[in-house]
Design an enzyme around this catalytic site. Structure first.
Site, PDB file in Angstrom:
ATOM      1  N   LYS A 117       0.818  -1.216   0.000  1.00  0.00           N
ATOM      2  CA  LYS A 117       0.000   0.000   0.000  1.00  0.00           C
ATOM      3  C   LYS A 117       0.853   1.268   0.000  1.00  0.00           C
ATOM      4  O   LYS A 117       0.454   2.282  -0.560  1.00  0.00           O
ATOM      5  CB  LYS A 117      -0.925   0.018   1.222  1.00  0.00           C
ATOM      6  CG  LYS A 117      -2.167  -0.830   1.054  1.00  0.00           C
ATOM      7  CD  LYS A 117      -3.209  -0.408   2.065  1.00  0.00           C
ATOM      8  CE  LYS A 117      -4.556  -1.014   1.815  1.00  0.00           C
ATOM      9  NZ  LYS A 117      -5.543  -0.591   2.817  1.00  0.00           N
ATOM     10  N   LYS A 205      -5.181  -9.771  -6.871  1.00  0.00           N
ATOM     11  CA  LYS A 205      -6.370  -9.916  -6.043  1.00  0.00           C
ATOM     12  C   LYS A 205      -7.516  -9.035  -6.558  1.00  0.00           C
ATOM     13  O   LYS A 205      -7.264  -7.901  -6.973  1.00  0.00           O
ATOM     14  CB  LYS A 205      -5.958  -9.460  -4.632  1.00  0.00           C
ATOM     15  CG  LYS A 205      -6.915  -9.734  -3.531  1.00  0.00           C
ATOM     16  CD  LYS A 205      -6.326  -9.331  -2.193  1.00  0.00           C
ATOM     17  CE  LYS A 205      -6.355  -7.838  -1.942  1.00  0.00           C
ATOM     18  NZ  LYS A 205      -6.117  -7.440  -0.558  1.00  0.00           N
ATOM     19  N   LYS A 208     -11.248  -3.366  -4.571  1.00  0.00           N
ATOM     20  CA  LYS A 208     -12.124  -2.229  -4.870  1.00  0.00           C
ATOM     21  C   LYS A 208     -11.352  -1.099  -5.544  1.00  0.00           C
ATOM     22  O   LYS A 208     -11.940  -0.230  -6.154  1.00  0.00           O
ATOM     23  CB  LYS A 208     -12.850  -1.729  -3.612  1.00  0.00           C
ATOM     24  CG  LYS A 208     -12.103  -1.868  -2.317  1.00  0.00           C
ATOM     25  CD  LYS A 208     -13.045  -1.804  -1.099  1.00  0.00           C
ATOM     26  CE  LYS A 208     -12.306  -2.207   0.165  1.00  0.00           C
ATOM     27  NZ  LYS A 208     -13.108  -2.686   1.235  1.00  0.00           N
TER      28      LYS A 208
HETATM   29  P1  TYM Z   1     -10.663  -5.133   3.704  1.00  0.00           P
HETATM   30  O1  TYM Z   1     -11.751  -4.164   3.751  1.00  0.00           O
HETATM   31  O2  TYM Z   1      -9.508  -4.875   2.784  1.00  0.00           O
HETATM   32  O3  TYM Z   1     -11.213  -6.589   3.337  1.00  0.00           O
HETATM   33  C1  TYM Z   1     -12.330  -7.086   4.023  1.00  0.00           C
HETATM   34  C2  TYM Z   1     -12.377  -8.598   3.978  1.00  0.00           C
HETATM   35  O4  TYM Z   1     -12.508  -9.073   2.626  1.00  0.00           O
HETATM   36  C3  TYM Z   1     -11.484 -10.021   2.351  1.00  0.00           C
HETATM   37  N1  TYM Z   1     -11.083  -9.865   0.947  1.00  0.00           N
HETATM   38  C4  TYM Z   1     -11.014 -10.867   0.075  1.00  0.00           C
HETATM   39  N2  TYM Z   1     -11.275 -12.192   0.210  1.00  0.00           N
HETATM   40  C5  TYM Z   1     -11.125 -12.965  -0.897  1.00  0.00           C
HETATM   41  N3  TYM Z   1     -10.726 -12.473  -2.115  1.00  0.00           N
HETATM   42  C6  TYM Z   1     -10.465 -11.161  -2.288  1.00  0.00           C
HETATM   43  N4  TYM Z   1     -10.110 -10.685  -3.472  1.00  0.00           N
HETATM   44  C7  TYM Z   1     -10.604 -10.295  -1.158  1.00  0.00           C
HETATM   45  N5  TYM Z   1     -10.439  -8.951  -0.970  1.00  0.00           N
HETATM   46  C8  TYM Z   1     -10.732  -8.712   0.326  1.00  0.00           C
HETATM   47  C9  TYM Z   1     -10.344  -9.654   3.305  1.00  0.00           C
HETATM   48  O5  TYM Z   1      -9.490 -10.754   3.530  1.00  0.00           O
HETATM   49  C10 TYM Z   1     -11.112  -9.260   4.537  1.00  0.00           C
HETATM   50  O6  TYM Z   1     -11.490 -10.406   5.283  1.00  0.00           O
HETATM   51  N6  TYM Z   1      -7.502  -5.609   7.449  1.00  0.00           N
HETATM   52  C11 TYM Z   1      -8.878  -5.976   7.156  1.00  0.00           C
HETATM   53  C12 TYM Z   1      -9.882  -5.173   7.948  1.00  0.00           C
HETATM   54  C13 TYM Z   1      -9.825  -5.383   9.430  1.00  0.00           C
HETATM   55  C14 TYM Z   1     -10.074  -6.595  10.129  1.00  0.00           C
HETATM   56  C15 TYM Z   1      -9.937  -6.275  11.523  1.00  0.00           C
HETATM   57  C16 TYM Z   1     -10.361  -7.893   9.721  1.00  0.00           C
HETATM   58  C17 TYM Z   1      -9.571  -4.439  10.363  1.00  0.00           C
HETATM   59  N7  TYM Z   1      -9.641  -4.966  11.634  1.00  0.00           N
HETATM   60  C18 TYM Z   1     -10.108  -7.254  12.487  1.00  0.00           C
HETATM   61  C19 TYM Z   1     -10.531  -8.882  10.723  1.00  0.00           C
HETATM   62  C20 TYM Z   1     -10.393  -8.541  12.094  1.00  0.00           C
HETATM   63  C21 TYM Z   1      -9.081  -5.828   5.656  1.00  0.00           C
HETATM   64  O7  TYM Z   1      -8.267  -6.220   4.894  1.00  0.00           O
HETATM   65  O8  TYM Z   1     -10.189  -5.243   5.221  1.00  0.00           O
END
Ligand code: TYM
Length: 342
Positions: A117, A205, A208
């Site tokens: 990032k 991956k 968004k």
């Molecule tokens: P974020 O918003 O980037 O992603 C949210 C969730 O979606 C999953 N994800 C995917 N799974 C499969 N294929 C994909 N292409 C894909 N893109 C996203 C992510 O693995 C995630 O589960 N760091 C976290 C947010 C967070 C969090 C937490 C998660 C903050 N605090 C505590 C668990 C527990 C995240 O990446 O969000």
């Protein structure tokens, strides 16, 4: 989970930094829905994580409602699971500071998501982006969550959460105060979908922030948009193999088969037993039909819920109150352990 004997709890979160897509659904939200009947569940909209990179304030509020509405539209029941926004539960920030003093620089230096990032110019990245995984550990451990449903890309952050929990327990001689949280990468029924790739590049991956709007299927896409994106999805000229081994070296084909399998609740092998030997001219329309069948009703419900922000706010407020009751108690215990006057 070593000798931890507290209740089984689930916490997960999604950033309000863009539209919810098929990867978020299959990697995370779908598991949230299944887990709510088995565990005490906390589902957070992690707005404090979102601002580690620039967010337009008006859009951030709108996206926060969008994520909350997506949880509800997919089937999370606010009477069963707590749905709330992170910034409304101050215990997250309080514990994050204490964890900043437990985590080591060397641990954070290894985090690949920060490197991705921050890009080349890491001097210009926010300090928050660097300590992002520490706040994530606080999100989880402030509820003493034992299980965390996430996509595969979050594995490294979960390992860091376990390291922080272990070091805290060790340094303060607070044996098993925090559980060592387990990531739930596969669905409770062993389903795939933990790593959905871009429709334009099977090695990246689904995200968004992808520049090509055809790379990503959003929960709000209508049937036409879904069909168009799948039709345009990158593939290769070969027909589908009849066994998963034949998908090796064919990332785009593997991704489309994986999406079909995850949505149909089948294995890749089952899907290939059905479609092996067929070209994409046959497989893509079948996939489009399945995605529309599973995703379009969620999108319709999402649109309906988003038209009622007052209701969404009431869900978030009630969830935050419920979450605070649990989290405030844990922070108070932590403060005592650390030696703060409470
Ligand atoms: P974020 O918003 O980037 O992603 C949210 C969730 O979606 C999953 N994800 C995917 N799974 C499969 N294929 C994909 N292409 C894909 N893109 C996203 C992510 O693995 C995630 O589960 N760091 C976290 C947010 C967070 C969090 C937490 C998660 C903050 N605090 C505590 C668990 C527990 C995240 O990446 O969000």
């Amino acid at each position: 989970m070593s000798g931890y004997e507290g209740p089984m709890r689930v916490l997960s979160g999604i950033q309000p930094s863009g539209g919810m897509h098929l990867g978020n659904y299959l990697g995370a939200i779908r598991k949230f829905v299944e887990l709510q009947h088995e565990y005490d569940c906390f589902y957070c909209v992690v707005d404090m994580h979102a601002i580690t990179v620039w967010q337009d304030p008006a859009k951030l509020r709108e996206q926060t409602f969008h994520i909350a509405a997506s949880y509800l539209a997919a089937g999370v029941d606010p009477k069963i699971a707590a749905i709330f926004h992170q910034s409304a539960v101050r215990a997250h920030a309080e514990l994050a500071w204490i964890f900043n003093c437990v985590a080591r620089l060397g641990w954070l230096d290894r985090m690949t998501q920060f490197k991705d990032k921050a890009g080349k110019d890491k001097e210009r990245a926010s300090v928050g982006l660097y300590t992002y995984p520490v706040l994530q550990a606080a999100d989880i451990l402030v509820y003493k969550a034992t299980h965390v449903p996430v996509g595969e890309d979050q594995k490294q952050h979960l390992e860091l959460s376990r390291d922080i929990a272990g070091k805290f327990n060790h340094d303060f001689k607070a044996d098993d105060f925090f559980p060592l949280p387990e990531p739930l990468i596969k669905g409770p029924k062993g389903q795939g979908g933990a790593r959905i790739m871009s429709l334009r590049d099977g090695t990246a991956k689904m995200s968004k922030s992808d520049v090509s709007e055809n790379a990503c299927i959003f929960l709000k896409d209508d049937a036409d948009a879904i069909a168009r994106k799948i039709k345009k999805a990158k593939t290769d000229p070969e027909p589908l193999p009849s066994e998963p081994k034949g998908l090796e070296g064919r990332p785009e084909a593997a991704n489309l088969v994986g999406i079909y399998a995850a949505l149909a609740g089948k294995s890749d092998a089952d899907v290939l037993a059905e479609f092996g030997g067929q070209g994409f001219g046959v497989f893509k329309p079948a996939l489009a039909e399945l995605v529309v069948e599973k995703i379009a009703p969620i999108g319709a419900e999402l649109n309906r819920l988003e038209a009622d922000p007052a209701y969404l706010k009431s869900v978030l407020d009630a969830g935050a109150e419920r979450a605070s009751t649990v989290a405030d108690k844990v922070v108070r215990e932590v403060k005592e352990i650390v030696g703060f006057v409470v």
